[in-house]
Design a protein around this motif. Sequence first.
Motif, mmCIF file in Angstrom:
data_model
loop_
_atom_site.group_PDB
_atom_site.id
_atom_site.type_symbol
_atom_site.label_atom_id
_atom_site.label_comp_id
_atom_site.label_asym_id
_atom_site.label_seq_id
_atom_site.Cartn_x
_atom_site.Cartn_y
_atom_site.Cartn_z
ATOM 1 N N ALA A 605 0.830 -1.212 0.000
ATOM 2 C CA ALA A 605 0.000 0.000 0.000
ATOM 3 C C ALA A 605 0.861 1.258 0.000
ATOM 4 O O ALA A 605 0.372 2.351 -0.343
ATOM 5 N N ASP A 606 2.152 1.118 0.374
ATOM 6 C CA ASP A 606 3.099 2.235 0.357
ATOM 7 C C ASP A 606 2.582 3.449 1.137
ATOM 8 O O ASP A 606 2.646 4.580 0.661
ATOM 9 N N GLY A 607 2.103 3.171 2.340
ATOM 10 C CA GLY A 607 1.579 4.249 3.182
ATOM 11 C C GLY A 607 2.469 4.509 4.378
ATOM 12 O O GLY A 607 3.696 4.402 4.304
ATOM 13 N N LYS A 608 1.843 4.828 5.499
ATOM 14 C CA LYS A 608 2.555 5.162 6.726
ATOM 15 C C LYS A 608 3.426 4.011 7.203
ATOM 16 O O LYS A 608 4.588 4.205 7.580
ATOM 17 N N TYR A 609 2.872 2.792 7.190
ATOM 18 C CA TYR A 609 3.629 1.639 7.658
ATOM 19 C C TYR A 609 4.849 1.399 6.786
ATOM 20 O O TYR A 609 5.939 1.117 7.295
ATOM 21 N N ALA A 610 4.662 1.476 5.480
ATOM 22 C CA ALA A 610 5.790 1.263 4.563
ATOM 23 C C ALA A 610 6.905 2.270 4.839
ATOM 24 O O ALA A 610 8.095 1.931 4.811
ATOM 25 N N HIS A 611 6.523 3.514 5.134
ATOM 26 C CA HIS A 611 7.511 4.536 5.441
ATOM 27 C C HIS A 611 8.237 4.212 6.750
ATOM 28 O O HIS A 611 9.471 4.338 6.834
ATOM 29 N N LEU A 612 7.497 3.770 7.785
ATOM 30 C CA LEU A 612 8.105 3.402 9.063
ATOM 31 C C LEU A 612 9.042 2.207 8.898
ATOM 32 O O LEU A 612 10.136 2.180 9.475
ATOM 33 N N TYR A 613 8.632 1.240 8.086
ATOM 34 C CA TYR A 613 9.450 0.040 7.910
ATOM 35 C C TYR A 613 10.730 0.371 7.141
ATOM 36 O O TYR A 613 11.798 -0.163 7.445
ATOM 37 N N GLN A 614 10.614 1.266 6.204
ATOM 38 C CA GLN A 614 11.792 1.692 5.451
ATOM 39 C C GLN A 614 12.794 2.386 6.383
ATOM 40 O O GLN A 614 14.002 2.128 6.319
ATOM 41 N N GLN A 615 12.280 3.245 7.272
ATOM 42 C CA GLN A 615 13.158 3.902 8.223
ATOM 43 C C GLN A 615 13.827 2.886 9.153
ATOM 44 O O GLN A 615 15.012 2.997 9.461
ATOM 45 N N PHE A 616 13.055 1.879 9.581
ATOM 46 C CA PHE A 616 13.579 0.859 10.486
ATOM 47 C C PHE A 616 14.699 0.066 9.815
ATOM 48 O O PHE A 616 15.751 -0.167 10.430
ATOM 49 N N THR A 617 14.503 -0.360 8.582
ATOM 50 C CA THR A 617 15.525 -1.159 7.887
ATOM 51 C C THR A 617 16.783 -0.344 7.640
ATOM 52 O O THR A 617 17.899 -0.877 7.699
ATOM 53 N N GLN A 618 16.637 0.955 7.389
ATOM 54 C CA GLN A 618 17.803 1.808 7.181
ATOM 55 C C GLN A 618 18.619 1.939 8.464
ATOM 56 O O GLN A 618 19.848 1.974 8.435
ATOM 57 N N GLN A 619 17.930 1.989 9.595
ATOM 58 C CA GLN A 619 18.616 2.096 10.880
ATOM 59 C C GLN A 619 19.370 0.815 11.217
ATOM 60 O O GLN A 619 20.373 0.848 11.933
ATOM 61 N N GLN A 620 18.869 -0.329 10.730
ATOM 62 C CA GLN A 620 19.497 -1.600 11.034
ATOM 63 C C GLN A 620 20.739 -1.852 10.183
ATOM 64 O O GLN A 620 21.547 -2.718 10.506
ATOM 65 N N GLU A 621 20.880 -1.112 9.067
ATOM 66 C CA GLU A 621 22.016 -1.323 8.156
ATOM 67 C C GLU A 621 23.302 -0.704 8.712
ATOM 68 O O GLU A 621 23.270 0.242 9.462
#
Length: 621
Positions: A605-621
Amino acid sequence: MFKAIRERISRIRSVVAPPAVESEEEGRYKPIAWPLVRRLLANLGPYKWQYILGVSLGLTQVILDMTGPRFIQAIVDHCTNFVSGKMPGVSVNQASWHVASIVGLWAVVIAGSVTLQRLAMLIMIRAGETVQFDFRQRMFAHLQVLSMSFYDKTRLGRIISRMTSDISSLREVNVWGIFHVTVSITMMLVAGASILLLSDFRLFLAIAWLPIVLFAVNWYYIRYSSRMHQVVREGFTRVSTNLAENITGMRVVTAFNRQDANVNTFNRLQDVNTANNIGIARFNGIYQPILQSIGFTGKIIILLFGGYLLTTGRIRSVGSVIATYLYWDWFMNPVMILGNFYSQLMMAMAGAERVFALLDTKPDVADVPDAQALPRITGRVTFENVTFGYNPDRPVLHDVSFDAQCGQMIALVGSTGSGKSSIISLIARFYQPQQGRVLVDGHDIRHVTGESLHKQTGLVLQVNYLFSGTVMENIRYARPGTTAEQVIEGAKALGTHDMIQSLAKGYDTDVGERGGNMSLGQRQLICFTRAFVADPRIFMLDEATSAIDTATEQIVQRSLEKLLNGRTTFVVAHRLSTITRADCILVIDAGKIIERGTHSELLAADGKYAHLYQQFTQQQE
């Protein structure tokens, strides 16, 4: 002098007065609040026969003691008459034996008085201490049923103050209140005044104006000491509150190097508390000498006027003057006792107002009169148009609706303050919504008993609490009847057994106060095991893995599938990796559900959750 005292009271009250009235602040009260007095007396009711027996023995003891001046009068008059030749035919030996018989009889009376005094003390102390025990028991039991909203609004120091110093201030009234009032007023004041009148009415009339002065002094003392005692109690509560907050938050204090600043703040509060106590001590230091001066004035009048009557021949009994002098003490001593007791009563009134205010506090969440026990549930949870706010004027959740089927894992995602933990709190019935309904298996949880609901729910928080004791005792906390074998079996099923066994004494390891001997990860795993052994049908994890290191989190993740099988689970997590397998993810923003679906659906759906998950994965890298 009185003007200076009034100014002192005003200064004290201005120092301790808070800049704004707090929600738990006590209101001012009248010097004698008779409703409080009646409530205090009602608590003595179950032990009325003990009090009646103690007071009866005390009254008898006082009657025996009051014969003392009469014995002295008899001895003095007998000796005076013998020396003056008014007893012809009586030898020295006969006169001496007569005096000895009077002294012997007096000794018997004193022995009886001492025995009765001891019995009265034992009975009154036992009855009073039992009442104190009842107060503490009722207070603690009441604290167990109060809602979370009470603890949100009330400082820890104030609660501790109610349980300790406020209840302790009632002791003197509960133990000696009825005794002092009954014995002092009924026997000493009334009987003492009557005996003074019967001893010699002229001496009585000479000092009859002094009780009017006593009444005026006591009226003034009662009027102002009540205000000062309330100020003293409030000042002490502020010291207790500050102490409790600093001890509880010592890690934060040390981390931000606030020791010196906190010492200064505590010292300022303690200075005010000390000034308050010194102020009331000074006030009492004026009151007590005034009473003693009035008492001394009465003695001077009796001696001077009695001497005048003797020298002019208007009174012939020296013993009657001496008896009057001694009975004046019997009249004044009760006034002194009642003055001290009134000071204690003022402290008790301040404490009683606070104690009864807490006991009168009604829980916001309580079983309704017709509440039914919740049967064994499957775990379906439904929110129907729920609106909720800790302050009803400022809702945290707005018209929230969802349906969690039994056995599903529901993840709650959103920024801090969005309302995720509020949903968990409503399911646990820590609070109740202002609008809408929360249903468990179709039962509105407003209409079921809290005990039957909480037995079938489990909760693991981000910062969990361990009680002083062993690991085994803490795991058994939710289900005290659980055997050691069942605890070990549950820990093995969860995957925490090896961690617990690695501790110094395994399951018998002392966790320390609030779990201080455990690391954050160990503490969380113990709490996780405690919730699992409780075997809940609805499981709630409120950011339960946020304080766990990656290695520990892997232990939890490997256990989750087995742990959550057949249970409805609600998970609040900032680590989005822990919820990718959730059956449904609810995205909360500003108290509203803005997205819902599975992990893959929400990414698509590329909404709020997708944005939060993208931020989370970037922090884990």
